[in-house]
Scaffold this motif. Structure first.
Motif, PDB file in Angstrom:
ATOM      1  N   LEU A 147       3.556  15.010 -15.677  1.00 39.30           N
ATOM      2  CA  LEU A 147       3.451  14.012 -14.678  1.00 39.30           C
ATOM      3  C   LEU A 147       4.530  12.884 -14.813  1.00 39.30           C
ATOM      4  N   GLU A 148       5.096  12.714 -16.115  1.00 38.83           N
ATOM      5  CA  GLU A 148       6.116  11.690 -16.342  1.00 38.83           C
ATOM      6  C   GLU A 148       7.394  12.549 -15.774  1.00 38.83           C
ATOM      7  N   LEU A 149       7.739  13.604 -15.879  1.00 43.70           N
ATOM      8  CA  LEU A 149       8.976  13.991 -15.533  1.00 43.70           C
ATOM      9  C   LEU A 149       8.780  14.210 -13.953  1.00 43.70           C
ATOM     10  N   SER A 150       7.872  14.373 -13.421  1.00 43.54           N
ATOM     11  CA  SER A 150       7.781  14.304 -11.995  1.00 43.54           C
ATOM     12  C   SER A 150       8.246  13.151 -11.224  1.00 43.54           C
ATOM     13  N   MET A 151       7.700  11.786 -12.293  1.00 41.95           N
ATOM     14  CA  MET A 151       7.968  10.616 -11.838  1.00 41.95           C
ATOM     15  C   MET A 151       9.227   9.951 -11.840  1.00 41.95           C
ATOM     16  N   ALA A 155      -3.506   8.764 -14.245  1.00 38.84           N
ATOM     17  CA  ALA A 155      -3.664  10.139 -13.730  1.00 38.84           C
ATOM     18  C   ALA A 155      -4.182  10.806 -14.997  1.00 38.84           C
ATOM     19  N   ILE A 156      -5.034  11.798 -14.889  1.00 35.95           N
ATOM     20  CA  ILE A 156      -5.451  12.742 -15.866  1.00 35.95           C
ATOM     21  C   ILE A 156      -4.666  14.126 -15.487  1.00 35.95           C
ATOM     22  N   GLY A 157      -3.999  14.412 -16.561  1.00 30.43           N
ATOM     23  CA  GLY A 157      -3.179  15.815 -16.355  1.00 30.43           C
ATOM     24  C   GLY A 157      -2.395  16.000 -17.438  1.00 30.43           C
ATOM     25  N   GLU A 158      -1.165  16.792 -17.390  1.00 31.20           N
ATOM     26  CA  GLU A 158      -0.223  17.088 -18.574  1.00 31.20           C
ATOM     27  C   GLU A 158       0.556  16.025 -18.413  1.00 31.20           C
ATOM     28  N   LEU A 179       0.727   7.995  -5.815  1.00 26.56           N
ATOM     29  CA  LEU A 179      -0.550   8.939  -5.720  1.00 26.56           C
ATOM     30  C   LEU A 179      -0.037  10.112  -5.364  1.00 26.56           C
ATOM     31  N   ASN A 180       0.793  10.389  -4.379  1.00 27.48           N
ATOM     32  CA  ASN A 180       1.040  11.369  -3.675  1.00 27.48           C
ATOM     33  C   ASN A 180       1.932  12.372  -4.487  1.00 27.48           C
ATOM     34  N   GLU A 181       2.777  11.666  -5.573  1.00 22.83           N
ATOM     35  CA  GLU A 181       3.607  12.125  -6.427  1.00 22.83           C
ATOM     36  C   GLU A 181       3.038  12.953  -7.585  1.00 22.83           C
ATOM     37  N   LEU A 182       2.089  12.016  -8.106  1.00 25.44           N
ATOM     38  CA  LEU A 182       0.915  12.456  -9.264  1.00 25.44           C
ATOM     39  C   LEU A 182       0.409  13.682  -8.762  1.00 25.44           C
ATOM     40  N   GLU A 232       0.725  -1.052   0.025  1.00 24.87           N
ATOM     41  CA  GLU A 232      -0.020  -0.018   0.089  1.00 24.87           C
ATOM     42  C   GLU A 232       0.813   1.207  -0.170  1.00 24.87           C
ATOM     43  N   ARG A 233       2.100   1.362   0.736  1.00 26.59           N
ATOM     44  CA  ARG A 233       2.839   2.338   0.718  1.00 26.59           C
ATOM     45  C   ARG A 233       3.396   2.799  -0.726  1.00 26.59           C
ATOM     46  N   HIS A 234       3.699   1.653  -1.586  1.00 28.86           N
ATOM     47  CA  HIS A 234       4.405   1.912  -2.833  1.00 28.86           C
ATOM     48  C   HIS A 234       3.270   2.764  -3.772  1.00 28.86           C
ATOM     49  N   VAL A 235       2.073   2.169  -3.532  1.00 31.68           N
ATOM     50  CA  VAL A 235       0.802   2.824  -4.157  1.00 31.68           C
ATOM     51  C   VAL A 235       0.637   4.236  -3.904  1.00 31.68           C
ATOM     52  N   GLN A 236       0.779   4.488  -2.520  1.00 30.26           N
ATOM     53  CA  GLN A 236       0.509   5.780  -1.806  1.00 30.26           C
ATOM     54  C   GLN A 236       1.593   6.596  -2.180  1.00 30.26           C
ATOM     55  N   LEU A 237       2.766   6.291  -2.450  1.00 25.80           N
ATOM     56  CA  LEU A 237       3.889   7.152  -2.978  1.00 25.80           C
ATOM     57  C   LEU A 237       3.815   7.661  -4.366  1.00 25.80           C
TER      58      LEU A 237
END
Length: 230
Positions: free
Chosen positions: A194-198, A187-190, A141-144, A134-139
């Motif tokens: 989004l990719e750069l952030s990840m 994730a819907i967005g730019e 989600l928080n970044e996105l 769950e912490r991986h998924v939450q990580l």
């Protein structure tokens, strides 16, 4: 009785004088009529000119009033246009907020991040260290969310502001619904943002890989998410 030369001359003089007197009287009478007619024509002309002046004055006032009304209508239309613009902005803002909160469906471009358990688990290793938690998924989600995602979903289940995620053994629970790996986070967005952030150095993907999580990231042209069912 025998007329003398003087009597004849006197008679002729009196006759001529009478004729002149009569002609003068007649001419004076005619001149009086002409003068009277001229006075009447002047009075009529003055009356008509005065009416024309009055009409021109009224027309000028009416034109001025018409200009004032046009200006009032123009100001009213401008005010109404501004109000319509403000109302349109309010409606658009409300619509966007409803899409963010899940009250309305949303569609747009974005990215998908897929998290998988490790394909290879050494026999002597702890299997719990090679699966997605769950912490991986939450990580992710928080970044996105930090990168400006407008909407998020896990395995097609849309997330809302009050959604909760928990780990239940090898699966995770999203608002009470269980999902097994792989976990596809949309994730819907730019997409570029989004990719750069990840993919920042020492960022989310590097952390996931260091935890033995397999990560796949892809941009998507169209992602659709349904509205919340009341």
């Amino acid at each position: 009785m025998k007329l003398k030369g003087k009597h004849v001359i006197l008679s002729l003089v009196l006759l001529v004088f009478g004729f002149l007197l009569s002609f003068s009287y007649q001419q004076t009478k005619n001149d009086s009529k002409i003068t009277q007619l001229s006075n009447q024509s002047w009075e009529r002309g003055y009356f008509y000119r005065q009416q024309l002046i009055d009409l021109e004055g009224e027309n000028k006032e009416l034109r001025a009033e018409l200009d004032r009304k046009r200006q009032e209508i123009q100001r009213f239309e401008e005010t109404l246009g501004q109000q319509k613009s403000v109302i349109r902005d309010y409606v658009e803002t409300k619509k966007n907020l409803q899409m963010f909160t899940g009250e309305l469906p949303i569609k747009g471009e974005g990215i998908k991040v897929t998290l998988r358990d490790a394909n290879y688990i050494p026999s002597e290793a702890n299997a719990n260290q090679y699966i997605v938690h769950e912490r991986h998924v939450q990580l992710v989600l928080n970044e996105l969310n930090s990168a400006g995602a407008k909407a998020l979903s896990i395995n097609g289940q849309r997330l809302y502001k009050d959604s909760y995620i928990s780990c239940v053994g090898p699966v995770i629970s999203v608002d009470g619904r269980q999902h097994a790996a792989p976990f596809v986070i949309a994730a819907i967005g730019e997409p570029e943002v989004l990719e750069l952030s990840m993919t920042l150095s020492n960022g989310v993907i590097d952390l996931l890989v260091s935890d033995n999580v397999e990560v796949e990231l892809e941009p998507v042209d169209t992602i659709e998410m349904k509205a919340r069912i009341s």
